[in-house]
Design an enzyme around this catalytic site. Structure first.
Site, mmCIF file in Angstrom:
data_model
loop_
_atom_site.group_PDB
_atom_site.id
_atom_site.type_symbol
_atom_site.label_atom_id
_atom_site.label_comp_id
_atom_site.label_asym_id
_atom_site.label_seq_id
_atom_site.Cartn_x
_atom_site.Cartn_y
_atom_site.Cartn_z
ATOM 1 N N ARG A 153 0.846 -1.210 0.000
ATOM 2 C CA ARG A 153 0.000 0.000 0.000
ATOM 3 C C ARG A 153 0.873 1.249 0.000
ATOM 4 O O ARG A 153 0.497 2.283 -0.551
ATOM 5 C CB ARG A 153 -0.924 0.010 1.215
ATOM 6 N N LYS A 162 -16.091 -13.693 4.668
ATOM 7 C CA LYS A 162 -17.453 -13.235 4.885
ATOM 8 C C LYS A 162 -18.259 -13.084 3.600
ATOM 9 O O LYS A 162 -18.030 -12.173 2.823
ATOM 10 C CB LYS A 162 -17.411 -11.886 5.598
ATOM 11 N N GLY A 206 -12.466 -3.812 0.378
ATOM 12 C CA GLY A 206 -13.866 -3.408 0.455
ATOM 13 C C GLY A 206 -14.252 -2.430 -0.642
ATOM 14 O O GLY A 206 -15.327 -2.543 -1.238
ATOM 15 N N GLY A 248 -6.666 -7.730 1.029
ATOM 16 C CA GLY A 248 -5.410 -7.737 1.776
ATOM 17 C C GLY A 248 -4.743 -9.102 1.820
ATOM 18 O O GLY A 248 -3.552 -9.242 1.524
HETATM 19 P P1 ADP Z 1 -9.072 -10.710 1.533
HETATM 20 O O1 ADP Z 1 -8.333 -10.019 2.649
HETATM 21 O O2 ADP Z 1 -8.163 -11.138 0.431
HETATM 22 O O3 ADP Z 1 -10.269 -9.946 1.055
HETATM 23 P P2 ADP Z 1 -10.603 -12.260 3.404
HETATM 24 O O4 ADP Z 1 -10.141 -11.370 4.499
HETATM 25 O O5 ADP Z 1 -12.017 -12.194 2.987
HETATM 26 O O6 ADP Z 1 -9.657 -12.087 2.121
HETATM 27 O O7 ADP Z 1 -10.317 -13.784 3.798
HETATM 28 C C1 ADP Z 1 -9.040 -14.264 4.124
HETATM 29 C C2 ADP Z 1 -9.104 -15.229 5.264
HETATM 30 O O8 ADP Z 1 -10.028 -16.268 4.964
HETATM 31 C C3 ADP Z 1 -7.797 -15.902 5.538
HETATM 32 O O9 ADP Z 1 -7.347 -15.526 6.819
HETATM 33 C C4 ADP Z 1 -8.129 -17.397 5.499
HETATM 34 O O10 ADP Z 1 -7.514 -18.146 6.521
HETATM 35 C C5 ADP Z 1 -9.625 -17.401 5.686
HETATM 36 N N1 ADP Z 1 -10.249 -18.603 5.135
HETATM 37 C C6 ADP Z 1 -10.294 -19.001 3.861
HETATM 38 N N2 ADP Z 1 -10.908 -20.176 3.735
HETATM 39 C C7 ADP Z 1 -11.266 -20.561 4.979
HETATM 40 C C8 ADP Z 1 -11.946 -21.701 5.511
HETATM 41 N N3 ADP Z 1 -12.369 -22.687 4.733
HETATM 42 N N4 ADP Z 1 -12.158 -21.730 6.846
HETATM 43 C C9 ADP Z 1 -11.721 -20.716 7.641
HETATM 44 N N5 ADP Z 1 -11.097 -19.623 7.199
HETATM 45 C C10 ADP Z 1 -10.855 -19.545 5.884
HETATM 46 MG MG MG Z 2 -8.649 -9.920 4.760
#
Ligand code: ADP
Ligand code: MG
Length: 388
Positions: free
Chosen positions: A37, A198, A370, A347
């Protein structure tokens, strides 16, 4: 919307809102795998230096909740920025007040100041007009380069442009161009991959791409909620029960929508118990789905290899644990190898690409998680509207 080239910045005090919201390591420093970033803001800072501007950077870090939190001071950020720029960055310990004014009184062209974490002040999040006005008094022009915060209606994002001549920085401009390409000039097949945790924060973008994309691939914990909505067993997997009903309303039988056909599951998410591969729906009560399985990887690879455009946000599994990283790594490789124009954001997703040294194989790395999702869902971002 106006851009940097529309202004003469010579000897002007320029307030630049940047997104320096980076994770700090256990040693309190900014890790070089996590400083993307900061790197993304360098073109604008360098441009303004070249224009002989007086640069005042505004940023936030974490969620201090409107009060001073020592561990969320921006000092480590200033230090890393100095290293990246190869020139001094003067970090102030406040963002408002007499001392700040005093220090900025004699700012010279080509100097860079960084004000303290804006979120130490409640006025930032609440978009209080007196807070925005006091900030505005510190500068003569406002530049927004914080795409990662453009979906927030905060004082430094939507308040400041009310009081100062304003424009978008180079990063903001680049983000808008790349993301608009996906929305306004999609080249088909457009393949969208959504993972992470989420589904509640990603359901709008999923809905939008169920219309616009040719294939929508779901993985990660987010897919568990869809698997659950389909009435299949997920054991103790991470799930959002409260959105299961909303997910049921999606076109779950749409042939564009691809959920895992097989998964990797274990009773321990930290990798301290054996894991097994099974067809989706066979998870036992104590088990958690922690990655997509090999058949799903093959399926996703095949779809990604045929894409002309790819959007990806969110890992396919608990990629922090090596045992459960295969799905995320495979998708990263597939997206990197694909000749398609690719946009990746989030992230954790970018951290993963950094770990694999694949960032240079991606068409556009969005600095907004987001904000990117909101933009791609076709929604208006307050920060961009404020510049219109
Ligand atoms: P980003 O930051 O790329 O938008 P998110 O914050 O939405 O991604 O999600 C990332 C997190 O999702 C990671 O910490 C990962 O461990 C978790 N994750 C992915 N798949 C699973 C799963 N099946 N069960 C629990 N956590 C998960
Ligand atoms: Mg994340």
């Amino acid at each position: 919307m106006r851009f940097l080239r529309d202004f003469n910045f010579k000897d002007k005090r320029v307030l630049v809102r940047v997104d320096f919201n980076v994770p700090l390591g256990d040693d309190g420093r900014v890790d070089e795998k996590e400083d993307w970033r900061l790197e993304a803001a360098l073109p604008t800072i360098r441009y303004l230096l070249g224009q002989k501007a007086k640069i005042i950077l505004l940023a936030h870090l974490g969620r201090p909740g409107g009060k001073i939190v020592e561990s969320l001071r921006l000092n480590p950020v200033a230090q890393r920025l100095e290293e990246l720029l190869g020139q001094p960055v003067v970090k102030l310990d406040d963002c408002l007040g007499g001392q700040v004014k005093e220090r900025l009184k004699n700012i010279q062209a080509g100097e860079i100041f960084l004000l303290e974490n804006l979120r130490f002040q409640a006025g930032e999040k609440n978009n209080q007009s007196d807070f925005a006005q006091q900030l505005a008094k510190l500068g003569e022009v406002y530049v927004n380069d914080a795409f990662g915060a453009a979906h927030r209606g905060h004082a430094s994002i939507v308040g400041l442009p009310q009081y100062l001549p304003s424009c978008a920085g180079l990063l903001l401009e680049k983000e808008i161009k790349a993301l608009s390409k996906i929305l306004l000039q999609p080249v088909h097949p457009l393949v969208v991959i959504i993972g992470g945790v989420k589904i509640s924060t990603k359901i709008k973008v999923i809905k939008n791409f169920l219309k616009q994309a040719d294939d929508l691939l779901l993985g990660g914990a987010l897919a568990n909620t869809v698997i659950r909505a389909k009435g299949l067993a997920i054991g103790k997997s991470v799930v959002e029960e409260e959105v299961v009903d909303e997910v049921k309303k999606l076109e779950l039988t749409d042939t564009k929508l691809h959920i895992p056909v097989d998964v990797v599951a274990s009773i321990n998410a930290q990798g301290q118990a054996p894991s097994r591969i099974m067809p989706v729906g066979q998870t036992e009560e104590k088990e958690m789905i922690l990655d997509i399985g090999p058949d799903t990887i093959q399926l996703f690879n095949r779809i990604i290899s045929q894409a002309k455009m790819v959007v990806w946000n969110g890992p396919m599994g608990v990629f922090e644990v090596a045992k459960f990283a295969s799905g995320s790594r495979a998708v990263a490789q597939a997206v990197a190898q694909s000749p398609a124009f690719s946009v990746v954001g989030g992230g954790d997703t970018i951290t993963l690409l950094e770990q694999l040294n694949l960032t240079n194989k991606i068409g556009h790395i969005s600095t907004g998680g987001g904000a990117m999702l909101k933009f791609l869902a076709g929604e208006k971002l307050p920060g961009l509207e404020a510049l219109e």
